[in-house]
Design a protein around this motif. Structure first.
Motif, PDB file in Angstrom:
ATOM      1  N   ASP A  97      41.322  58.207  11.325  1.00 61.28           N
ATOM      2  CA  ASP A  97      41.399  56.949  10.592  1.00 61.28           C
ATOM      3  C   ASP A  97      40.204  56.031  10.849  1.00 61.28           C
ATOM      4  N   GLY A  99      45.671  54.055  14.429  1.00 52.47           N
ATOM      5  CA  GLY A  99      46.236  52.917  13.711  1.00 52.47           C
ATOM      6  C   GLY A  99      45.450  51.632  13.769  1.00 52.47           C
ATOM      7  N   SER A 100      44.774  51.355  14.868  1.00 61.44           N
ATOM      8  CA  SER A 100      43.927  50.166  14.958  1.00 61.44           C
ATOM      9  C   SER A 100      42.946  50.366  16.102  1.00 61.44           C
ATOM     10  N   TYR A 141      38.266  55.112  13.721  1.00 59.02           N
ATOM     11  CA  TYR A 141      38.065  54.231  14.864  1.00 59.02           C
ATOM     12  C   TYR A 141      37.270  54.932  15.957  1.00 59.02           C
ATOM     13  N   PRO A 154      42.047  49.261  20.449  1.00 60.22           N
ATOM     14  CA  PRO A 154      41.967  47.827  20.208  1.00 60.22           C
ATOM     15  C   PRO A 154      41.339  47.022  21.344  1.00 60.22           C
ATOM     16  N   ASN A 170      31.940  48.258  11.705  1.00 63.47           N
ATOM     17  CA  ASN A 170      32.735  47.043  11.815  1.00 63.47           C
ATOM     18  C   ASN A 170      31.988  45.876  11.188  1.00 63.47           C
TER      19      ASN A 170
END
Length: 185
Positions: free
Chosen positions: A6, A150-151, A8, A12, A157
């Motif tokens: 996804d 997911g994050s 990343y 986080p 960015n």
């Protein structure tokens, strides 16, 4: 750069993702890196593995402040002493005289580096620096892991800014990691 399915490059909290359960350093990944991009291994790993000699692909590493601080937290003021090392930051104070701190106009500095004789430039991270340098990136080599988190910290960015790349190679490793190579379209 290593990425999840996804998109990343870190979780986080921005901690070092190397060896995290979503970026496992399996023997086939290490073997691939040693065979194709040995200069991307940090100095202590190269020493431990007996890796020395001329660089295959890169002679310069580009790094954002947050990525650089991961090495600092591990006690290394220069994780890549075998490469010319530039850190892009408006706030970082010099930690090592051989590290060049680039405080402004990252694209202009990278354009100047690309005009010099030598091997390629390697962007180790992070997402903000990658996004700011996107117009200067000629090739992407992504180690796409088989994880979804997911994050976290995105590969690029920054604000919406489309750029097109053409796939040129793909290697599927036994661990499920796909190494994807794209050139600017």
């Amino acid at each position: 750069m290593a990425t999840t399915l996804d998109g990343y490059i870190a979780g986080p909290n921005g901690d070092d993702p190397s060896g995290a359960d979503y970026f496992p350093l399996t023997p086939d990944v290490i073997e691939f890196i040693i065979g194709q991009y040995p200069e991307t291994l940090p100095g202590p790993a190269r020493t431990a593995m007996g890796i020395d000699g001329p660089h295959k692909v890169f002679d310069t590493v580009l790094e954002g402040r947050v990525s650089y601080e991961i090495g600092l937290a591990a006690g290394m003021t220069d994780a890549y002493p075998h490469l010319r090392h530039l850190v892009f930051s408006t706030t970082l104070k010099s930690q090592n005289p051989v590290i060049e701190i680039v405080r402004d106009n990252a694209q202009k500095r990278v354009r100047a580096l690309k005009a010099e004789e030598g091997k390629d430039l390697w962007l180790v991270g992070g997402g903000k620096l990658a996004h700011s340098l996107l117009p200067e990136i000629d090739r992407l080599v992504l180690k796409q892991n088989r994880s979804i988190i997911g994050s976290g910290i995105p590969l690029f960015n920054g604000p919406f800014q489309p750029h097109m790349f053409q796939p040129v190679a793909e290697t599927l490793l036994d661990s499920g990691v796909r190494v994807l190579t794209y050139d600017r379209a």
